[in-house]
Design an enzyme around this catalytic site. Sequence first.
Site, mmCIF file in Angstrom:
data_model
loop_
_atom_site.group_PDB
_atom_site.id
_atom_site.type_symbol
_atom_site.label_atom_id
_atom_site.label_comp_id
_atom_site.label_asym_id
_atom_site.label_seq_id
_atom_site.Cartn_x
_atom_site.Cartn_y
_atom_site.Cartn_z
ATOM 1 N N HIS A 7 -13.113 2.248 1.694
ATOM 2 C CA HIS A 7 -13.658 2.797 0.443
ATOM 3 C C HIS A 7 -14.850 1.960 -0.049
ATOM 4 O O HIS A 7 -15.076 1.839 -1.258
ATOM 5 C CB HIS A 7 -12.598 2.864 -0.669
ATOM 6 C CG HIS A 7 -11.272 3.419 -0.239
ATOM 7 N ND1 HIS A 7 -11.160 4.476 0.630
ATOM 8 C CD2 HIS A 7 -9.995 3.055 -0.563
ATOM 9 C CE1 HIS A 7 -9.872 4.738 0.832
ATOM 10 N NE2 HIS A 7 -9.151 3.901 0.132
ATOM 11 N N THR A 32 -0.623 4.594 -1.670
ATOM 12 C CA THR A 32 -0.189 4.197 -3.011
ATOM 13 C C THR A 32 1.324 4.101 -3.134
ATOM 14 O O THR A 32 1.859 3.169 -3.734
ATOM 15 C CB THR A 32 -0.692 5.220 -4.053
ATOM 16 O OG1 THR A 32 -2.071 5.468 -3.838
ATOM 17 C CG2 THR A 32 -0.493 4.691 -5.459
ATOM 18 N N HIS A 86 -3.570 9.705 5.897
ATOM 19 C CA HIS A 86 -2.215 9.758 5.334
ATOM 20 C C HIS A 86 -1.448 10.875 6.038
ATOM 21 O O HIS A 86 -1.180 11.939 5.476
ATOM 22 C CB HIS A 86 -2.285 9.959 3.825
ATOM 23 C CG HIS A 86 -3.004 8.852 3.119
ATOM 24 N ND1 HIS A 86 -2.379 7.693 2.708
ATOM 25 C CD2 HIS A 86 -4.318 8.709 2.787
ATOM 26 C CE1 HIS A 86 -3.260 6.890 2.137
ATOM 27 N NE2 HIS A 86 -4.446 7.477 2.175
ATOM 28 N N HIS A 128 -8.044 6.013 9.119
ATOM 29 C CA HIS A 128 -7.347 5.920 7.828
ATOM 30 C C HIS A 128 -6.952 7.322 7.385
ATOM 31 O O HIS A 128 -7.711 8.019 6.707
ATOM 32 C CB HIS A 128 -8.277 5.273 6.793
ATOM 33 C CG HIS A 128 -7.622 4.952 5.488
ATOM 34 N ND1 HIS A 128 -7.250 3.676 5.124
ATOM 35 C CD2 HIS A 128 -7.271 5.738 4.447
ATOM 36 C CE1 HIS A 128 -6.714 3.694 3.910
ATOM 37 N NE2 HIS A 128 -6.702 4.957 3.488
ATOM 38 N N ARG A 143 -17.367 3.502 -2.631
ATOM 39 C CA ARG A 143 -16.779 4.201 -3.771
ATOM 40 C C ARG A 143 -17.590 4.071 -5.058
ATOM 41 O O ARG A 143 -17.449 4.863 -5.978
ATOM 42 C CB ARG A 143 -15.343 3.745 -3.997
ATOM 43 C CG ARG A 143 -15.171 2.328 -4.494
ATOM 44 C CD ARG A 143 -13.683 1.997 -4.647
ATOM 45 N NE ARG A 143 -13.021 2.934 -5.543
ATOM 46 C CZ ARG A 143 -11.747 3.319 -5.398
ATOM 47 N NH1 ARG A 143 -11.023 2.850 -4.411
ATOM 48 N NH2 ARG A 143 -11.212 4.149 -6.261
ATOM 49 N N ARG A 148 -3.935 -0.228 -9.390
ATOM 50 C CA ARG A 148 -2.677 0.156 -8.738
ATOM 51 C C ARG A 148 -2.192 -0.892 -7.753
ATOM 52 O O ARG A 148 -1.174 -0.705 -7.075
ATOM 53 C CB ARG A 148 -2.854 1.498 -8.023
ATOM 54 C CG ARG A 148 -3.135 2.672 -8.956
ATOM 55 C CD ARG A 148 -3.710 3.850 -8.195
ATOM 56 N NE ARG A 148 -5.060 3.559 -7.725
ATOM 57 C CZ ARG A 148 -5.754 4.347 -6.896
ATOM 58 N NH1 ARG A 148 -5.218 5.469 -6.456
ATOM 59 N NH2 ARG A 148 -6.970 4.023 -6.537
ATOM 60 N N ASP A 200 -9.761 9.240 5.030
ATOM 61 C CA ASP A 200 -8.750 9.137 3.967
ATOM 62 C C ASP A 200 -8.078 10.497 3.765
ATOM 63 O O ASP A 200 -7.619 10.825 2.668
ATOM 64 C CB ASP A 200 -9.376 8.648 2.662
ATOM 65 C CG ASP A 200 -8.352 8.086 1.666
ATOM 66 O OD1 ASP A 200 -7.214 7.807 2.088
ATOM 67 O OD2 ASP A 200 -8.694 7.937 0.483
ATOM 68 N N GLY A 232 -0.428 10.469 -2.152
ATOM 69 C CA GLY A 232 -0.649 10.901 -3.522
ATOM 70 C C GLY A 232 0.537 10.657 -4.430
ATOM 71 O O GLY A 232 1.373 9.791 -4.184
ATOM 72 N N GLY A 233 0.588 11.444 -5.497
ATOM 73 C CA GLY A 233 1.656 11.306 -6.481
ATOM 74 C C GLY A 233 1.230 10.624 -7.752
ATOM 75 O O GLY A 233 2.047 10.434 -8.658
#
Length: 385
Positions: free
Chosen positions: A223, A98, A62, A60, A226, A162, A282, A67-68
Amino acid sequence: MLLIQNAKVYSPEPLGRKDVLIGGNKILKVEDHIELPAGFEIEIIDASGMLLVPGLIDNHVHIAGAGGEGGPSTRTPELTLSRMFEGGVTTVIGCLGTDGFTRTVESVLMKAKSIRHEGGSAWIWTGAYQVPSPTITGDIGKDLALIEEVIGVGELSISDHRSSCPTTEELIRITAHARVGGMLGKKAGVINIHMGDAKNPFMPLHEVVRKSELKYTQFLPTHCNRNDYIFEDSKLYGKSGYIDITTSSWPYFMDEEIKPSTALKLLLEAGVPDSHITFSSDSCGSLPGFDEKGNLIKLEMGLPSANLRELSDAVIKEKLPLEIALKVLTSNVATILKLPGKGFIAPGMDADLLLLNSGMEMVHLLAMGKWAVKESRVVMKGAYE
């Protein structure tokens, strides 16, 4: 050719002290003693006192940035090859995350191709947080069947503010479609699920299984460490399905998250099969913190090096056997995601090999038979580094 001599080999199962012969990008032999074949130029590495393990697989990442959540200036950068290798990682599975609106799956695919060209190994998840899932061909099943690098769908978000809040019927259709596309393309067709902070977070997955013929093993929820209540639910869920622990969010969220090495020990003590657990970083994803009103109050970025740190802590601090701890970053990932040539040390497998000292620190790393790290220094770098 390359001959590694006198290494203590974990495949991840312990094989004892072995010699390993590498030719091109493959492991040719793993034997007690290998006689040097005549007529070949061979580099010899004396690995006495070292541990030889498979290169780590990070499921996993990116890779094209992410982000963002805090606006345009909080978009994270792409993964660099040196960042990947300095964590002992030789294989990554790229994901969007996301932002399925301004970023594209095509960019993740091209980054995976770049990593392959530069010396690493990479596959991708098609889709993003959102439902309907963004794709390359316009259909997740076609992406899986037709595009070699696509091995599943994700990271699809549930139980999160989200998320697109997909219905049970939508999740069933996506999961079934991914399964068939995976069958046609000889892929895993697994759904990588982003687990949010909602209470009873696994409920959507339980409903999919209850209302369909699909199995828990069609999902890889991530996750799962978390917060304490998701982690407690994971102890039960993990007995039927797979669970993924995020390594890079520690120590940024120490008040909320379960330390990954500790999480592994607790999951095993709770009776979760060791074959059901994976770790991932991540990395290059933003690690946001929100207040009770949903306002962004904190933003960090994960790194692949968290995987090796937590593997080391699992063995040294938590006293777990190396052969068990290794599985969550090698053979389990390769088996669950059906990654050919990965996750094991055996003749015919890819020559992704990590040499560690007795303190679990990286000394050398081979990626597809070539030196990526030598004498603890990254020697294989990407363009523009």
